[in-house]
Enzyme design. Sequence first.
Site, PDB file in Angstrom:
ATOM      1  N   CYS A  26     -56.365 -10.630 -40.584  1.00  0.00           N
ATOM      2  CA  CYS A  26     -55.613 -11.837 -40.262  1.00  0.00           C
ATOM      3  C   CYS A  26     -55.375 -12.019 -38.767  1.00  0.00           C
ATOM      4  O   CYS A  26     -55.351 -11.074 -37.997  1.00  0.00           O
ATOM      5  CB  CYS A  26     -54.226 -11.800 -40.895  1.00  0.00           C
ATOM      6  SG  CYS A  26     -54.201 -11.447 -42.622  1.00  0.00           S
ATOM      7  N   GLY A  52     -60.412 -13.412 -38.870  1.00  0.00           N
ATOM      8  CA  GLY A  52     -60.429 -13.829 -40.271  1.00  0.00           C
ATOM      9  C   GLY A  52     -61.175 -15.135 -40.421  1.00  0.00           C
ATOM     10  O   GLY A  52     -60.828 -16.112 -39.765  1.00  0.00           O
ATOM     11  N   ASN A 130     -49.668 -10.785 -40.402  1.00  0.00           N
ATOM     12  CA  ASN A 130     -50.861  -9.988 -40.085  1.00  0.00           C
ATOM     13  C   ASN A 130     -50.483  -8.534 -40.323  1.00  0.00           C
ATOM     14  O   ASN A 130     -49.550  -8.035 -39.721  1.00  0.00           O
ATOM     15  CB  ASN A 130     -51.251 -10.215 -38.619  1.00  0.00           C
ATOM     16  CG  ASN A 130     -52.408  -9.314 -38.175  1.00  0.00           C
ATOM     17  OD1 ASN A 130     -52.550  -9.024 -37.005  1.00  0.00           O
ATOM     18  ND2 ASN A 130     -53.249  -8.881 -39.089  1.00  0.00           N
ATOM     19  N   GLY A 131     -51.223  -7.868 -41.198  1.00  0.00           N
ATOM     20  CA  GLY A 131     -50.926  -6.463 -41.492  1.00  0.00           C
ATOM     21  C   GLY A 131     -51.075  -6.202 -42.960  1.00  0.00           C
ATOM     22  O   GLY A 131     -51.762  -6.938 -43.674  1.00  0.00           O
ATOM     23  N   TYR A 270     -62.870  -2.672 -31.332  1.00  0.00           N
ATOM     24  CA  TYR A 270     -63.647  -3.698 -32.012  1.00  0.00           C
ATOM     25  C   TYR A 270     -62.888  -4.977 -32.375  1.00  0.00           C
ATOM     26  O   TYR A 270     -63.411  -6.072 -32.201  1.00  0.00           O
ATOM     27  CB  TYR A 270     -64.246  -3.076 -33.289  1.00  0.00           C
ATOM     28  CG  TYR A 270     -65.000  -4.045 -34.163  1.00  0.00           C
ATOM     29  CD1 TYR A 270     -66.179  -4.625 -33.716  1.00  0.00           C
ATOM     30  CD2 TYR A 270     -64.536  -4.378 -35.426  1.00  0.00           C
ATOM     31  CE1 TYR A 270     -66.878  -5.521 -34.519  1.00  0.00           C
ATOM     32  CE2 TYR A 270     -65.226  -5.271 -36.226  1.00  0.00           C
ATOM     33  CZ  TYR A 270     -66.402  -5.844 -35.776  1.00  0.00           C
ATOM     34  OH  TYR A 270     -67.083  -6.726 -36.545  1.00  0.00           O
ATOM     35  N   SER A 311     -70.577  -6.721 -30.287  1.00  0.00           N
ATOM     36  CA  SER A 311     -69.446  -5.829 -30.053  1.00  0.00           C
ATOM     37  C   SER A 311     -69.821  -4.564 -29.298  1.00  0.00           C
ATOM     38  O   SER A 311     -68.972  -3.938 -28.679  1.00  0.00           O
ATOM     39  CB  SER A 311     -68.785  -5.488 -31.383  1.00  0.00           C
ATOM     40  OG  SER A 311     -69.770  -5.127 -32.311  1.00  0.00           O
ATOM     41  N   CYS A 410     -58.496   2.302 -43.851  1.00  0.00           N
ATOM     42  CA  CYS A 410     -57.282   1.771 -43.224  1.00  0.00           C
ATOM     43  C   CYS A 410     -56.444   1.075 -44.287  1.00  0.00           C
ATOM     44  O   CYS A 410     -56.988   0.343 -45.107  1.00  0.00           O
ATOM     45  CB  CYS A 410     -57.651   0.760 -42.151  1.00  0.00           C
ATOM     46  SG  CYS A 410     -56.205  -0.052 -41.446  1.00  0.00           S
ATOM     47  N   CYS A 470     -57.970   6.104 -39.295  1.00  0.00           N
ATOM     48  CA  CYS A 470     -59.309   5.977 -39.887  1.00  0.00           C
ATOM     49  C   CYS A 470     -60.277   7.005 -39.298  1.00  0.00           C
ATOM     50  O   CYS A 470     -61.332   7.248 -39.871  1.00  0.00           O
ATOM     51  CB  CYS A 470     -59.848   4.556 -39.767  1.00  0.00           C
ATOM     52  SG  CYS A 470     -59.677   3.865 -38.137  1.00  0.00           S
TER      53      CYS A 470
END
Length: 493
Positions: A26, A52, A130-131, A270, A311, A410, A470
């Site tokens: 998000c 997103g 967001n989360g 990233y 990226s 994650c 992660c």
Amino acid sequence: MSDRQMPPAHPFDFDAIDGDKLHEECGVFGCIGVTDAANFVALGLHALQHRGQEAGGIVSYAPDHGFNSARRFGYVRDNFTKQSLMETLPGALAIGHVRYSTAGSKGAAIRDVQPFFGEFSMGGAAIAHNGNITNAEALRRELIERGSIFQSSSDSECIIHLMARSLQRDIPSRMEDALRRVEGAFSVVAMTRTKLIGVRDALGVRPLVLGKLGDGWCLSSETCALDIIGAEFVREIEPGEMVVITEQGVESTKPFRAKRSRFCIFEHVYFSRPDSIIGGQSVYETRRQIGVELAREAAVDADLVCPVPDSGTPAAIGYAHESGIPYGMGIIRNQYMGRTFIEPTEQIRNMGVRLKLNVNRALIRGKRVVLVDDSVVRGTTSRKIKEMILDAGAAEVHFRIASPPTAWPCFYGVDTPQREKLLAATMSEEEMRDHLGVDSLKFISLDGLYRAAGEDGGRNNAHPQYCDACFSGEYPVEPADMIEKGFKLKAAE
Ligand code: SF4
């Protein structure tokens, strides 16, 4: 609000062709005190589209028109540029949200698209999150038992129901009450009829920044979205901070118990755009520095350094600079291959990565090539890219990865495959090299990544320590829902 709008039946997602990446779920943006705030929110969300792409939504408020909402599947540019739609979102106060479709929510209905709205006795409120709430399932069960009726499958809706049950007399205090019950990662942007509210969880896992636009204010996931609307970056919202913004100014409180900040280090690698600033540091510069560290840690004799675009580009520039090996664009990305809702033939599906990335044969032929990518998740795309490079006549292929091996999922708002699907969870570095069929494979160390992010002493001496779960398997917040479903923490393995 209708939930009749559904995603197309069989979308062919060109963004997911090389879906061998972790994806932010998000981005959030809000504005107060500016004429036609929804237009600025749409531009802000457009700049945050990398966070997103499945859907977006905007809620606005105007005294004569009340709250209005529009939620749509697809890119911001395809929906929130239409005058007929934007005219339905009047007012000087608006918030918005873009979301990525998570693995478990493919086929979500429009009712899952944020911002969510709730009508309380003291007036309405909309929130965009967001989360990820790591105890959402337990909260949802409890709330349903106590009579709450959920409209969506989103964890974020719990916040609205918790607010509805609070006995506080104003919406910011109800939000505080609600968020005290919530575990996990959250950067929330919310609005009432007169206030724009921003909150970050006590660990500050996900980003949130404050900007000034003329006489008004903005909240955004990233600074790049402030730039696009000409707003000035003021500061980051601090971990555990709540800001309540009215036309009179910004009031800040720290309602949550102070903890040592654990910002997501993958934002540097990233997720965030390279033109954003995090912790006073350019994301581009951190990524370039990751390439420098990688060249120091994992040198190789080669003729050419190429990024896997886009990226891997800054890290490849850093690697080439530090190693002295020439840099070149050995892979070209088709910038216009967005998410396209067509039903492809099997033949098109099989083209996979080639639809998006093409090899610059004239540059690659006969060379020993260092390919720099940001991460390896399942390894599927890396294998295809290696094949393309060898088909183009490369003499050797050496992979250099700008993050440590991603061995753990994650649970804080990033879409990751189950642990068994992560290549690094089941294979050693040598086994991964064999599996990918490359001449060499090296990942940056966790210490090297911390150094690139400005922590000279590496991970153990870092302040702040980031969330790096992660890579390390050390979760700063226990993922309660996942443990209940059988997920094993590192200590329990
Ligand atoms: S687990 Fe990884 S992706 Fe998730 S918040 Fe932590 S560092 Fe970021």
